[in-house]
Design a protein around this motif. Structure first.
Motif, PDB file in Angstrom:
ATOM      1  N   THR A   1      16.736  -6.852  -0.898  1.00  0.00           N
ATOM      2  CA  THR A   1      16.712  -5.402  -0.699  1.00  0.00           C
ATOM      3  C   THR A   1      15.749  -5.074   0.439  1.00  0.00           C
ATOM      4  O   THR A   1      14.824  -5.829   0.717  1.00  0.00           O
ATOM      5  CB  THR A   1      16.231  -4.675  -1.977  1.00  0.00           C
ATOM      6  OG1 THR A   1      14.991  -5.236  -2.365  1.00  0.00           O
ATOM      7  CG2 THR A   1      17.228  -4.788  -3.106  1.00  0.00           C
ATOM      8  N   CYS A   2      15.984  -3.914   1.065  1.00  0.00           N
ATOM      9  CA  CYS A   2      15.117  -3.484   2.168  1.00  0.00           C
ATOM     10  C   CYS A   2      13.712  -3.180   1.628  1.00  0.00           C
ATOM     11  O   CYS A   2      13.564  -2.516   0.601  1.00  0.00           O
ATOM     12  CB  CYS A   2      15.702  -2.253   2.843  1.00  0.00           C
ATOM     13  SG  CYS A   2      14.573  -1.484   4.020  1.00  0.00           S
ATOM     14  N   LEU A   3      12.718  -3.661   2.334  1.00  0.00           N
ATOM     15  CA  LEU A   3      11.320  -3.459   1.963  1.00  0.00           C
ATOM     16  C   LEU A   3      10.968  -1.976   1.848  1.00  0.00           C
ATOM     17  O   LEU A   3      10.186  -1.560   0.995  1.00  0.00           O
ATOM     18  CB  LEU A   3      10.442  -4.119   3.037  1.00  0.00           C
ATOM     19  CG  LEU A   3       8.974  -3.753   3.091  1.00  0.00           C
ATOM     20  CD1 LEU A   3       8.212  -4.601   2.115  1.00  0.00           C
ATOM     21  CD2 LEU A   3       8.424  -3.934   4.483  1.00  0.00           C
ATOM     22  N   VAL A   4      11.561  -1.164   2.713  1.00  0.00           N
ATOM     23  CA  VAL A   4      11.182   0.249   2.762  1.00  0.00           C
ATOM     24  C   VAL A   4      12.015   1.091   1.791  1.00  0.00           C
ATOM     25  O   VAL A   4      11.455   1.789   0.937  1.00  0.00           O
ATOM     26  CB  VAL A   4      11.307   0.812   4.201  1.00  0.00           C
ATOM     27  CG1 VAL A   4      10.956   2.298   4.227  1.00  0.00           C
ATOM     28  CG2 VAL A   4      10.421   0.038   5.152  1.00  0.00           C
ATOM     29  N   CYS A   5      13.351   1.027   1.922  1.00  0.00           N
ATOM     30  CA  CYS A   5      14.183   1.952   1.140  1.00  0.00           C
ATOM     31  C   CYS A   5      14.749   1.331  -0.131  1.00  0.00           C
ATOM     32  O   CYS A   5      15.292   2.041  -0.975  1.00  0.00           O
ATOM     33  CB  CYS A   5      15.316   2.507   2.005  1.00  0.00           C
ATOM     34  SG  CYS A   5      16.442   1.245   2.594  1.00  0.00           S
ATOM     35  N   GLY A   6      14.648  -0.007  -0.273  1.00  0.00           N
ATOM     36  CA  GLY A   6      15.139  -0.655  -1.486  1.00  0.00           C
ATOM     37  C   GLY A   6      16.648  -0.830  -1.529  1.00  0.00           C
ATOM     38  O   GLY A   6      17.188  -1.258  -2.546  1.00  0.00           O
TER      39      GLY A   6
ATOM     40  N   TYR B   1      14.592  -6.251   5.792  1.00  0.00           N
ATOM     41  CA  TYR B   1      14.793  -4.860   6.215  1.00  0.00           C
ATOM     42  C   TYR B   1      16.262  -4.524   6.347  1.00  0.00           C
ATOM     43  O   TYR B   1      17.062  -5.383   6.713  1.00  0.00           O
ATOM     44  CB  TYR B   1      14.166  -4.628   7.595  1.00  0.00           C
ATOM     45  CG  TYR B   1      12.672  -4.713   7.620  1.00  0.00           C
ATOM     46  CD1 TYR B   1      11.896  -3.591   7.381  1.00  0.00           C
ATOM     47  CD2 TYR B   1      12.037  -5.919   7.876  1.00  0.00           C
ATOM     48  CE1 TYR B   1      10.523  -3.667   7.401  1.00  0.00           C
ATOM     49  CE2 TYR B   1      10.663  -6.004   7.897  1.00  0.00           C
ATOM     50  CZ  TYR B   1       9.906  -4.876   7.657  1.00  0.00           C
ATOM     51  OH  TYR B   1       8.546  -4.956   7.674  1.00  0.00           O
ATOM     52  N   CYS B   2      16.591  -3.248   6.130  1.00  0.00           N
ATOM     53  CA  CYS B   2      17.897  -2.749   6.539  1.00  0.00           C
ATOM     54  C   CYS B   2      17.794  -2.456   8.037  1.00  0.00           C
ATOM     55  O   CYS B   2      16.690  -2.444   8.600  1.00  0.00           O
ATOM     56  CB  CYS B   2      18.274  -1.492   5.753  1.00  0.00           C
ATOM     57  SG  CYS B   2      17.280  -0.044   6.153  1.00  0.00           S
ATOM     58  N   GLU B   3      18.915  -2.222   8.653  1.00  0.00           N
ATOM     59  CA  GLU B   3      18.945  -2.013  10.108  1.00  0.00           C
ATOM     60  C   GLU B   3      18.040  -0.850  10.540  1.00  0.00           C
ATOM     61  O   GLU B   3      17.243  -0.964  11.469  1.00  0.00           O
ATOM     62  CB  GLU B   3      20.404  -1.729  10.527  1.00  0.00           C
ATOM     63  CG  GLU B   3      20.584  -1.576  12.015  1.00  0.00           C
ATOM     64  CD  GLU B   3      21.522  -2.627  12.574  1.00  0.00           C
ATOM     65  OE1 GLU B   3      22.395  -3.088  11.810  1.00  0.00           O
ATOM     66  OE2 GLU B   3      21.382  -2.971  13.756  1.00  0.00           O
ATOM     67  N   THR B   4      18.156   0.264   9.813  1.00  0.00           N
ATOM     68  CA  THR B   4      17.396   1.470  10.178  1.00  0.00           C
ATOM     69  C   THR B   4      15.899   1.213  10.143  1.00  0.00           C
ATOM     70  O   THR B   4      15.179   1.508  11.094  1.00  0.00           O
ATOM     71  CB  THR B   4      17.713   2.609   9.174  1.00  0.00           C
ATOM     72  OG1 THR B   4      19.127   2.694   9.061  1.00  0.00           O
ATOM     73  CG2 THR B   4      17.142   3.931   9.608  1.00  0.00           C
ATOM     74  N   HIS B   5      15.422   0.661   9.030  1.00  0.00           N
ATOM     75  CA  HIS B   5      13.969   0.514   8.881  1.00  0.00           C
ATOM     76  C   HIS B   5      13.395  -0.600   9.738  1.00  0.00           C
ATOM     77  O   HIS B   5      12.233  -0.553  10.107  1.00  0.00           O
ATOM     78  CB  HIS B   5      13.605   0.364   7.401  1.00  0.00           C
ATOM     79  CG  HIS B   5      13.784   1.655   6.662  1.00  0.00           C
ATOM     80  ND1 HIS B   5      14.648   1.820   5.620  1.00  0.00           N
ATOM     81  CD2 HIS B   5      13.243   2.887   6.904  1.00  0.00           C
ATOM     82  CE1 HIS B   5      14.625   3.084   5.221  1.00  0.00           C
ATOM     83  NE2 HIS B   5      13.769   3.749   5.979  1.00  0.00           N
ATOM     84  N   LEU B   6      14.230  -1.603  10.081  1.00  0.00           N
ATOM     85  CA  LEU B   6      13.759  -2.643  11.001  1.00  0.00           C
ATOM     86  C   LEU B   6      13.431  -2.025  12.362  1.00  0.00           C
ATOM     87  O   LEU B   6      12.405  -2.310  12.964  1.00  0.00           O
ATOM     88  CB  LEU B   6      14.828  -3.730  11.175  1.00  0.00           C
ATOM     89  CG  LEU B   6      14.424  -4.838  12.143  1.00  0.00           C
ATOM     90  CD1 LEU B   6      13.404  -5.760  11.488  1.00  0.00           C
ATOM     91  CD2 LEU B   6      15.624  -5.628  12.618  1.00  0.00           C
TER      92      LEU B   6
HETATM   93 ZN   LIG Z   1      15.758   0.422   4.571  1.00  0.00          ZN
END
Ligand SMILES: [Zn+2]
Length: 339
Positions: free
Chosen positions: A27-32, A46-51
């Motif tokens: 899962t993405c570190l930021v948004c889960g 990370y997901c693309e956005t948060h990376l």
């Molecule tokens: Zn994310």
């Protein structure tokens, strides 16, 4: 009993396999968000956005900070003029002047920064305000009762040698303040979606630090029935600045460690550095002025401690700004290289 030991065993196994980033928990570190093909940076997913986002800057944070630093000069000029016009104000007037000296930079910063956060930067203005209040509560309900009543440090430090005072300021007071500021941010917003940029460390820690500083010195003034206009005002600012400086350092380390795996000693080192700086400045701010002799009259120079602490805060502000810009530039360059 058997059931409980099985649970403990499972928990330990879970801890042991955590760094391996098992397939089921990508899962993405930021948004889960669950990720089919996660992006990896600094051993974090990370997901693309948060990376692409986490190395973004938050210009409003630095502009507001700079404005507050500059406003200190205006504030000091104003209390110097007020002091010349009315050298011996009454108790309530003194308290009002003290409240303005404490409130204008801290609450002024809070109002300005929460106005400037527009939602696109990922930060939550309500959380910034909540951390300011939390910092304030921790100072009033936990740290001041501990240092002033339970440990009774004020009396003990006044009775001992300057060398002992220095050691106590660094090893006891500085470390305690830095650890509390760290704990407030670490155990509230640090792992939430609202902590999506490296610079959010400085944002949230500053909010906690300014609430903490304002309450620490506000209660200091209140206990003494208000301090004199100029030297009292300078004393309050001088005593507040070490907390602001420590919060910048704590915020920097929390911001870096949120988005990259670091050695286990990274965050403790950051807190220790913030604590040492805080302790040295608390010592310098009081000792250079020799204020413990007579605190409510202008029979001493309040300037050396103030100047040293303002310079220290300015240097810390510049260093944290420069280091974060550099880290963010490196991250952006690495991401570009990956394509
Ligand atoms: Zn994310």
């Amino acid at each position: 009993m058997g059931c409980r030991s099985t649970l403990i065993l499972k928990a330990l196994q879970g801890l042991a396999t955590m760094p391996a980033m098992s397939k089921q928990h990508q899962t993405c570190l930021v948004c889960g968000e669950r990720l089919e093909e996660p992006h990896v940076y600094g051993d974090r997913l990370y997901c693309e956005t948060h990376l692409s986002q986490f190395s973004d800057d938050l210009a409003a944070l630095w502009q507001t900070g700079l404005l507050i630093l500059l406003s200190l000069a205006v504030l000091v000029g104003t209390i110097a003029i007020a002091n010349a016009v009315a050298p011996n104000p009454s108790g309530p007037t003194r308290l009002l002047a003290n409240a303005l000296v404490i409130g204008l930079p801290s609450i002024g910063w809070l109002i300005l920064i929460t106005q400037r956060l527009d939602g696109e930067d990922g930060a939550a203005p309500s959380l910034v305000s909540a951390l300011f209040v939390l910092g304030s509560l921790m100072a009033a309900a936990v740290v001041r009762p501990l240092t002033n009543e339970i440990l009774a440090l004020g009396g003990r430090l006044a009775a001992t040698s300057p060398a002992n005072r220095f050691v106590a300021n660094v090893l006891i007071l500085g470390m305690l303040h830095a650890f509390v500021l760290y704990g407030i941010v670490r155990y509230s917003v640090w792992r939430t979606t609202s902590f999506s940029l490296r610079v959010h460390g400085v944002l949230y820690a500053s909010a906690a630090g300014l609430g903490y500083a304002a309450t620490q010195v506000g209660l200091f003034a209140l206990e003494r029935g208000g301090l004199s206009m100029l030297s009292g005002g300078l004393t309050l600012l001088t005593r507040a600045l070490p907390f602001a400086t420590a919060s910048l350092i704590v915020g920097y380390f929390l911001g870096i460690n949120r988005f990259e795996n670091q050695p286990f000693y990274y965050l403790p080192s950051g807190v220790a550095l913030a604590g040492a700086v805080c302790g040295v400045l608390l010592y310098a701010g009081t000792e250079l002025n020799n204020i413990r002799l007579n605190i409510t009259t202008d029979g001493f120079s309040p300037w050396p401690g103030f100047v040293v602490n303002v310079l220290a805060l300015t240097i810390a502000f510049g260093a944290v700004y420069g280091l974060l810009q550099r880290q963010n530039t490196i991250t952006k360059a690495r991401l570009r290289l990956r394509g």
